[in-house]
Design an enzyme around this catalytic site. Structure first.
Site, short mmCIF file in Angstrom:
data_model
loop_
_atom_site.label_atom_id
_atom_site.label_comp_id
_atom_site.label_asym_id
_atom_site.label_seq_id
_atom_site.Cartn_x
_atom_site.Cartn_y
_atom_site.Cartn_z
N HIS A 111 51.52 42.56 45.21
CA HIS A 111 51.17 43.67 46.10
C HIS A 111 52.04 44.89 45.75
CE1 HIS A 111 49.62 45.62 49.66
NE2 HIS A 111 50.85 46.02 49.91
N LYS A 119 30.21 35.38 54.09
CA LYS A 119 31.52 35.08 53.49
C LYS A 119 31.75 33.58 53.34
CE LYS A 119 36.45 35.64 54.18
NZ LYS A 119 37.31 36.04 53.27
N ARG A 145 39.73 40.48 48.12
CA ARG A 145 39.27 39.76 49.32
C ARG A 145 40.40 38.93 49.90
NH1 ARG A 145 34.35 40.97 49.78
NH2 ARG A 145 33.42 41.73 47.86
N ASN A 194 50.14 36.15 45.05
CA ASN A 194 49.54 37.48 44.99
C ASN A 194 50.61 38.49 44.58
OD1 ASN A 194 47.58 39.54 45.43
ND2 ASN A 194 48.49 39.98 47.43
N GLY A 219 42.33 44.85 35.99
CA GLY A 219 42.87 43.71 35.25
C GLY A 219 44.14 43.94 34.45
N ASN A 265 47.20 43.48 35.59
CA ASN A 265 48.07 42.33 35.87
C ASN A 265 47.56 41.08 35.18
OD1 ASN A 265 50.44 42.86 37.75
ND2 ASN A 265 48.80 44.02 38.74
#
Ligand code: GRF
Length: 204
Positions: free
Chosen positions: A111, A67, A93, A109, A14, A16
């Site tokens: 990365h 899922k 995920r 997102n 956590g 970010n």
């Protein structure tokens, strides 16, 4: 305070999330984190959210039969919350097709590599193993692929001869904590326009 809601999806540490909390609560980002959702009940990120008085929800992936059931439950929560933006912050995920379709262009997102190099897991190890001299991080919109969506911001940093996965990860992380809040701010200020794969930042 702006009513633009951000939901953050996490699975782990956590840092970010913490950067986004500071940027929203400090007024840099014109919006608020209304909910932090974790697929992992042990995620330290949940603690950060609680300390900042942000609502949390655990959707423990392991209690769902498959899922699809997990994704349906997540979609239901997201629809109810109806955020302007969903931020993945160490969320481990792949987001399912239905959620991506429902929140088209509104999922981001971060990365830890200069995409399209080294997508997927252990990006920093991949960079070291490959022998690149420069790496960094990327904020991108999420599509159905693995770290393949349109790129919003990137930051680069050197890979030093003495680097280990840990030291490189730590260096990259410092840049992650800068560009993720920047990208979210630009998004919520309506300063991004997406044309095909390219994301343009409106001036002014
Ligand atoms: C970060 O390196 C991020 O780029 C990647 O997962 C890591 C999460 O770290 N997607 P944290 O949970 O934000 O500390």
């Amino acid at each position: 305070m702006s009513d633009k809601k951000i939901v953050v999806l996490v699975s782990g540490r956590g840092t970010n999330l913490q950067a986004l909390i500071e940027a929203t609560q400090g007024g840099y980002i014109p919006g608020e984190i209304s909910l932090v959702i974790s697929d992992n009940p042990q995620a330290l990120a949940l603690e950060q959210a609680r300390k900042a008085s942000i609502s949390t929800l655990v959707l423990d992936y392991n209690i769902f039969p498959h899922k699809r059931a997990y994704e349906d439950a997540l979609l239901q929560v997201l629809e109810k919350e109806n955020p302007h933006l969903i931020c993945l912050a160490g969320y481990m995920r792949i987001v399912g097709k239905k959620i991506i379709a429902r929140f088209q262009g509104r999922i981001m997102n971060i990365h830890p590599s200069l995409l399209p190099a080294f997508p997927g897991l252990e990006a920093q190890k991949q960079a070291l193993d490959y022998g690149v001299k420069v790496s960094g991080c990327t904020v991108h919109l999420v599509d159905e692929g693995m770290d393949t969506g349109p790129i919003i911001l990137q930051a680069s940093c050197p890979v030093e001869d003495e680097d280990t996965v840990e030291s490189l990860s730590e260096r990259i992380l410092r840049y992650e904590h800068q560009i993720y809040p920047q990208a979210v701010k630009l998004f919520l200020e309506d300063k991004l326009s997406v044309v095909g794969r390219r994301v343009f930042i409106k001036k002014g």
